[in-house]
Design a protein around this motif. Structure first.
Motif: not given
Length: 182
Positions: A43, A45, A75, A77, A92-93, A95, A106
């Motif tokens: 993942a 950020l 992934q 974030y 893509s998410t 936050i 997380l």
């Protein structure tokens, strides 16, 4: 508990913004170190600026180089209070709410390392919240000069780190990994 790491290119005067403007070499040792960092991560950020720059680049549609394959399948974030959506790039998410609360949750989940790419504002906030386990700086032998963002502001709080490892490269870059001292 998952490990949270940050990796940044830095000049010797602490500039981390726009390394494409002042980092003039990328040697084999740097490639090996970056690949090792990425191999641990499942993942990543990203802050708003890094996300929008990378999403606007050709990463989301590229398949012809190793980094593109990695970043597209990992992934992501995204920490932003101004973006409404990150749907233009798969996996893509956005936050929502407190970024530090999200990262703490997380981090408590099962999985591999959570990396932070670029995003110095995000890195600073994670360090301040005691959420960074390792900070790797690729320090280029150049003074980037004023007018660019440094990793730490002049009024930053005293924060101690210990050197976990350091490696000089053939182009004069120092790859230094630090861990916060508790």
């Amino acid at each position: 508990m998952r490990k949270v790491t940050a990796g940044l290119f830095s000049s010797i005067d602490g500039v981390v913004q726009a390394p494409n403007e002042w980092q003039f070499s990328f040697d084999e040792e740097m490639g090996v170190a970056l690949n090792a960092l990425l191999a641990e991560q499942d993942a990543v950020l990203l802050g708003r600026v890094t996300f929008t720059e990378w999403a606007g680049y050709y990463w989301p549609t590229s398949t012809d180089e190793p980094f593109a394959s990695w970043i597209n399948s990992t992934q992501k974030y995204v920490a932003s209070s101004t973006l409404d959506s990150v749907d233009q790039w798969s996996k893509s998410t956005l936050i929502e709410g407190s970024v530090t609360d999200f990262v703490a949750e997380l981090r408590a989940q099962d999985g591999g390392t959570i990396g932070t790419a670029g995003s110095p504002t995000l890195v600073r906030s994670l360090i301040a919240a005691d959420l960074i386990d390792e900070l790797t700086l690729m320090i280029s032998p150049v003074v980037a000069g004023g007018g660019r963002q440094r990793l730490f502001a002049d009024d930053s709080a005293l924060t101690k780190f210990s050197l976990a490892k350091a490696q000089p490269t053939s182009s004069g870059v120092i790859i230094a990994t630090y861990r916060p001292t508790k």
